[in-house]
Design a protein around this motif. Structure first.
Motif, PDB file in Angstrom:
ATOM      1  N   THR A 154      -4.824  -7.138  -6.880  1.00 17.99           N
ATOM      2  CA  THR A 154      -3.919  -8.124  -7.475  1.00 17.99           C
ATOM      3  C   THR A 154      -3.647  -9.215  -6.441  1.00 17.99           C
ATOM      4  O   THR A 154      -3.975  -9.042  -5.251  1.00 17.99           O
ATOM      5  N   ALA A 155      -3.014 -10.293  -6.897  1.00 19.60           N
ATOM      6  CA  ALA A 155      -2.697 -11.390  -5.977  1.00 19.60           C
ATOM      7  C   ALA A 155      -1.783 -10.882  -4.869  1.00 19.60           C
ATOM      8  O   ALA A 155      -1.934 -11.255  -3.692  1.00 19.60           O
ATOM      9  N   GLU A 156      -0.851  -9.985  -5.197  1.00 20.42           N
ATOM     10  CA  GLU A 156       0.078  -9.456  -4.163  1.00 20.42           C
ATOM     11  C   GLU A 156      -0.682  -8.616  -3.137  1.00 20.42           C
ATOM     12  O   GLU A 156      -0.441  -8.701  -1.939  1.00 20.42           O
ATOM     13  N   GLU A 157      -1.590  -7.784  -3.665  1.00 17.41           N
ATOM     14  CA  GLU A 157      -2.363  -6.930  -2.740  1.00 17.41           C
ATOM     15  C   GLU A 157      -3.177  -7.794  -1.779  1.00 17.41           C
ATOM     16  O   GLU A 157      -3.209  -7.542  -0.573  1.00 17.41           O
ATOM     17  N   ALA A 162      -4.099  -9.816   3.594  1.00 21.94           N
ATOM     18  CA  ALA A 162      -4.286 -10.966   4.487  1.00 21.94           C
ATOM     19  C   ALA A 162      -3.208 -10.961   5.559  1.00 21.94           C
ATOM     20  O   ALA A 162      -3.488 -11.210   6.750  1.00 21.94           O
ATOM     21  N   ALA A 163      -1.964 -10.628   5.141  1.00 27.11           N
ATOM     22  CA  ALA A 163      -0.860 -10.598   6.109  1.00 27.11           C
ATOM     23  C   ALA A 163      -1.098  -9.517   7.160  1.00 27.11           C
ATOM     24  O   ALA A 163      -0.694  -9.636   8.312  1.00 27.11           O
ATOM     25  N   GLU A 164      -1.773  -8.450   6.766  1.00 26.03           N
ATOM     26  CA  GLU A 164      -2.089  -7.361   7.727  1.00 26.03           C
ATOM     27  C   GLU A 164      -3.229  -7.761   8.660  1.00 26.03           C
ATOM     28  O   GLU A 164      -3.604  -7.002   9.547  1.00 26.03           O
ATOM     29  N   GLY A 165      -3.787  -8.920   8.375  1.00 30.12           N
ATOM     30  CA  GLY A 165      -4.893  -9.382   9.245  1.00 30.12           C
ATOM     31  C   GLY A 165      -6.249  -8.876   8.791  1.00 30.12           C
ATOM     32  O   GLY A 165      -7.232  -8.977   9.513  1.00 30.12           O
TER      33      GLY A 165
END
Ligand code: GLU
Length: 567
Positions: A154-157, A162-165
């Protein structure tokens, strides 16, 4: 344009596509030779492409090394990286470049995007830990691990990943169909549906994987025939599926069996380390000999059989331990003094047969006759004894001038110290004096290392034959002279002699007639020991000419002193 419209028809285009992660192995050289012969014998083109998408393993030096080795073997490419050959000619270039995969990223990305747009590829965000867990899971179920589409994040996943790098790879959605692996050498094989997983086509570093790049390049370089090592056989299934998804043409494939050692083991660069490890053990060494490898290299190398020494380190250690390294790469054979035409002949025989019991042939013959019908399906065994016999025959058949020229070319690269030590006339003299017993171009140098020794430190070999020739420990009949006596007498005779072959021979003969019962050998052999340190050298007067007058006299003095101390 998404694919070439030209049909893949004759004349053929073949390619050799090395990954530049080391030196050109003889197996790779044979592949290149077969590709070259197939194309050139049919009026086609031979292309070289450097597969450097594995950034960790590739190096520019290795690419240049590959090109140099191929050029040396006489395998020239119609298209590929530009290389300036030693004869001044330039090889390579061409309309389908660049020929380094690392310079073709836009092309790969364009076609990856096509697959993404068509839903034939997808981004996968799995971490290394997650992949490992999938693998273990399959193992627990006693199934082979095959990655399959795990659903669209999903867009959130996505945002979370991405935030986790995390960086996604792109995977190919392999069609769940049976795939025929085409193979004109081994025969076609059908792989049942579902055997090919959703393999990665673009890595996290943005580079395509080998599978993707190879398929795109074979298409855009108009390759009609792919001949490569058998280890790529199952990869071909992936390539076929990709070609179908991309609407590309399918080349004809042929997979070549590997070349083995006579004991059935793989001919690998590890063989060199094996020989060195054995010698270290036998000689009971606990530290690296001086000027070989560092203590650090030495301990990590000895700690694990998986660690290999650098080529320079291995050569230095082999020299110090006095062992001969097995040749594995083209450059090893070159260093050992094998002739490129013999290597090509021999490699071709290791995997192909012209029939009619023909064994000796050149590249022109190979080009003329080579076809897949006579390519062997089973691994060839690399018979070094036979290779040396082939080389010896070719060396014996060589004209004198040719021999000298080729030895000089060898010395320029591998034995420059001899060129520094000998003038042109002496060089020729040494080569011709050694020609008859030379099995390789390196032999004139290897067997005459005494010439490089300083007159002040040439070692004399203390063995039975030396002692006998000098008369050490022997009881002489009354009035008889020992070899050592001859040396003492010859010192002043030589000091007064012109340094020319006939003058030397004449002076020694005159002396021998009076003092050695006419036996020139009784005089020549001590002289040989003094000049060369041992009992084998080129013909004696040549040996003295090569050592030079001052050098010979000094060596004689030292030998006399050394022998006197032995008595
Ligand atoms: N780069 C591959 C290798 O060095 C060759 C692949 C091919 O020929 O398709 O093994």
């Amino acid at each position: 344009m998404d694919s070439n419209s030209e049909p893949l028809i004759s004349p053929p285009v073949t390619r050799f596509a090395p990954s530049p992660s080391g030196h050109l192995h003889v197996g790779g050289a044979r592949t290149a030779l077969f590709c070259w012969a197939f194309a050139k014998g049919r009026g086609g083109k031979f292309v070289i492409r450097i597969e450097d998408t594995d950034q960790k393993r590739s190096s520019d030096a290795a690419s240049v090394g590959f090109l140099k080795d191929l050029e040396w073997l006489g395998i020239r490419w119609d298209e590929g990286p530009v290389y300036n050959a030693p004869d001044g000619s330039a090889v390579g270039g061409g309309p389908h470049g660049p020929y380094f995969q690392s310079e073709r990223l836009d092309l790969y990305n364009h076609h990856i995007q096509r697959l993404l747009d068509a839903g034939s590829a997808y981004e996968a965000w799995d971490s290394a830990e997650e992949l490992e867990a999938f693998r273990k899971d399959s193992l627990a179920r006693k199934e082979a691990f095959r990655y399959r589409f795990r659903g669209e994040p999903t867009a959130e996943e996505r945002a979370k990943f991405a935030a986790e790098g995390r960086i996604p790879v792109v995977r190919f959605r392999s069609a769940l169909v049976a795939v025929t692996i085409p193979d004109e050498v081994l025969g076609h094989t059908v792989l049942p549906a579902g055997e090919v997983d959703d393999f990665v086509i673009r890595k996290k570093d943005g580079f395509p994987t080998y599978h993707f790049a190879v398929v795109v390049d074979d298409e855009f370089m108009c390759v009609t025939h792919v001949f490569r090592a058998q280890e790529h056989f199952t990869n071909t299934a992936k390539h076929v599926l990709l070609q179908d998804a991309l609407g590309f043409r399918r080349p004809i494939y042929g997979h070549l069996s590997i070349i083995k050692n006579p004991d059935d083991s793989k001919m690998s660069k590890r063989d060199k380390d094996k020989v060195l490890r054995k010698a270290v053990k036998e000689q009971g060494l606990s530290a690296p000999p001086a000027n070989t490898v560092t203590h650090e290299e030495w301990s990590s190398w000895l700690a694990s059989d998986n660690v290999q020494l650098s080529l320079d380190g291995a050569i230095a250690l082999a020299t110090a331990l006095q062992v001969v390294l097995p040749e594995i790469n083209v450059d090893d054979f070159r260093r050992s003094g094998y002739l490129p035409e013999v290597i090509c002949n021999f490699l071709a025989l290791n995997g192909w047969s012209p029939g009619h019991d023909i064994e000796k042939f050149d590249n022109a013959f190979l080009k003329e006759r080579f076809g897949l019908d006579r390519v062997l399906k089973t691994p060839a065994k690399f018979d070094r004894v036979k290779l040396l016999a082939f080389n010896t025959d070719a060396m014996n058949a060589m004209a004198h001038d040719d021999f000298v020229t080729r030895c000089r070319a060898h010395a320029v690269i591998f034995r420059p110290e001899f060129l520094a030590r000998l003038n042109a006339e002496q060089f020729k003299l040494l080569m011709l004096a050694t020609k008859e017993r030379s099995k390789t171009l390196d032999e004139p140098f290897k067997s005459n290392a005494f010439l490089l020794e300083s007159d002040e430190s040439l070692p004399f070999k203390d063995d039975k034959s030396v002692r006998k020739a000098l008369g050490i420990g022997a009881t002489l009949e009354a009035g008889a002279k020992s070899g050592l006596d001859h040396l003492r007498a010859m010192h002043s005779i030589l000091a007064a002699c012109a340094w020319e072959h006939d003058a030397l021979e004449h002076a020694a003969m005159e002396y021998a007639n009076v003092h050695a019962g006419g036996k020139i050998g009784s005089v020549a052999q001590p002289l040989r020991i003094a000049a060369s340190g041992a009992t084998v050298s080129p013909p004696i007067w040549d040996t003295l000419l090569l050592v030079g007058k001052a050098g010979t006299l000094r060596r004689l003095e030292r030998c006399i002193e050394w022998a006197e101390a032995l008595r």
